[in-house]
Design a protein around this motif. Sequence first.
Motif, PDB file in Angstrom:
ATOM      1  N   ASP A  42       0.838  -1.199   0.000  1.00  0.00           N
ATOM      2  CA  ASP A  42       0.000   0.000   0.000  1.00  0.00           C
ATOM      3  C   ASP A  42       0.880   1.258   0.000  1.00  0.00           C
ATOM      4  N   PRO A  43       0.777   2.099  -1.036  1.00  0.00           N
ATOM      5  CA  PRO A  43       1.589   3.325  -1.067  1.00  0.00           C
ATOM      6  C   PRO A  43       1.409   4.191   0.184  1.00  0.00           C
ATOM      7  N   GLU A  44       0.190   4.268   0.696  1.00  0.00           N
ATOM      8  CA  GLU A  44      -0.055   5.045   1.917  1.00  0.00           C
ATOM      9  C   GLU A  44       0.605   4.365   3.117  1.00  0.00           C
ATOM     10  N   GLY A  45       0.627   3.030   3.103  1.00  0.00           N
ATOM     11  CA  GLY A  45       1.288   2.273   4.169  1.00  0.00           C
ATOM     12  C   GLY A  45       2.785   2.516   4.165  1.00  0.00           C
ATOM     13  N   ILE A  46       3.381   2.494   2.973  1.00  0.00           N
ATOM     14  CA  ILE A  46       4.824   2.767   2.856  1.00  0.00           C
ATOM     15  C   ILE A  46       5.128   4.176   3.338  1.00  0.00           C
ATOM     16  N   GLN A  47       4.287   5.110   2.951  1.00  0.00           N
ATOM     17  CA  GLN A  47       4.488   6.508   3.354  1.00  0.00           C
ATOM     18  C   GLN A  47       4.414   6.649   4.884  1.00  0.00           C
ATOM     19  N   ALA A  48       3.427   6.013   5.500  1.00  0.00           N
ATOM     20  CA  ALA A  48       3.290   6.081   6.959  1.00  0.00           C
ATOM     21  C   ALA A  48       4.462   5.399   7.649  1.00  0.00           C
ATOM     22  N   PHE A  49       4.892   4.254   7.119  1.00  0.00           N
ATOM     23  CA  PHE A  49       6.025   3.519   7.681  1.00  0.00           C
ATOM     24  C   PHE A  49       7.296   4.353   7.560  1.00  0.00           C
ATOM     25  N   ARG A  50       7.492   4.982   6.397  1.00  0.00           N
ATOM     26  CA  ARG A  50       8.665   5.831   6.188  1.00  0.00           C
ATOM     27  C   ARG A  50       8.674   7.005   7.175  1.00  0.00           C
ATOM     28  N   LYS A  51       7.527   7.644   7.341  1.00  0.00           N
ATOM     29  CA  LYS A  51       7.434   8.777   8.272  1.00  0.00           C
ATOM     30  C   LYS A  51       7.782   8.327   9.689  1.00  0.00           C
ATOM     31  N   PHE A  52       7.267   7.165  10.077  1.00  0.00           N
ATOM     32  CA  PHE A  52       7.575   6.619  11.396  1.00  0.00           C
ATOM     33  C   PHE A  52       9.082   6.395  11.535  1.00  0.00           C
ATOM     34  N   LEU A  53       9.703   5.791  10.522  1.00  0.00           N
ATOM     35  CA  LEU A  53      11.142   5.510  10.576  1.00  0.00           C
ATOM     36  C   LEU A  53      11.950   6.807  10.647  1.00  0.00           C
ATOM     37  N   GLN A  54      11.550   7.814   9.866  1.00  0.00           N
ATOM     38  CA  GLN A  54      12.259   9.093   9.874  1.00  0.00           C
ATOM     39  C   GLN A  54      12.204   9.745  11.247  1.00  0.00           C
ATOM     40  N   GLU A  55      11.053   9.654  11.901  1.00  0.00           N
ATOM     41  CA  GLU A  55      10.905  10.255  13.231  1.00  0.00           C
ATOM     42  C   GLU A  55      11.727   9.509  14.272  1.00  0.00           C
ATOM     43  N   ALA A  56      11.979   8.217  14.033  1.00  0.00           N
ATOM     44  CA  ALA A  56      12.732   7.409  14.983  1.00  0.00           C
ATOM     45  C   ALA A  56      14.242   7.483  14.752  1.00  0.00           C
ATOM     46  N   GLU A  57      14.657   8.019  13.605  1.00  0.00           N
ATOM     47  CA  GLU A  57      16.077   8.060  13.260  1.00  0.00           C
ATOM     48  C   GLU A  57      16.852   9.042  14.117  1.00  0.00           C
TER      49      GLU A  57
END
Length: 193
Positions: free
Chosen positions: A78-93
Amino acid sequence: MAPKFKDKKDKKEVKKPRHLEDWTNSLDNVLKRTPKASGPKNATTTDEKVKVKTKVNEQKRPANLENWTKSIDNVLKDPEGIQAFRKFLQEAEVNKRELTKELDFWEECENYCNEYQKMEDHAAHIFDTYLQIDAELEVGVGDAADRVEEELDKMKKQKNKEIFAEAQKKIKEKLEECQYKNFLDHLKKVYNL
């Protein structure tokens, strides 16, 4: 039990000290001028605040949220799922691209497979349309058409589109073991799952 007074003469009137009387009058005036809170923007009670917070979470709730919680595959499809997952990862970096580089690699591999498949399909279409004997729009190139057909067969057998398949699978497993679990915890917290 309070004593009963027979008439007003028995009651003693207690006067407030002057500074308390002024303070009380000032407070009354301020309260009279302050507009009363109304609606969700000015929710004052705990129940109103909870309702507003719940309403906000429901409005922002992604459509496929339930699917994302079932497997990492559902997130990655899901493109929206990838986007949400990416945002989560960026915030955790802590360091730039420390966590997102794995998701970037997975996406690049996926794009390569899709593009390769498109190229393979396009090459077959060109052959079928122009080079195959008795093709609708045959251009007649003789032996060159035979060599193209051989290359197409090699291309299908080599499965070059799967060149990154093993590495992509390992990265997906790594994401699932580590970051996906944290992502699920994040979703549960944010959306009260």
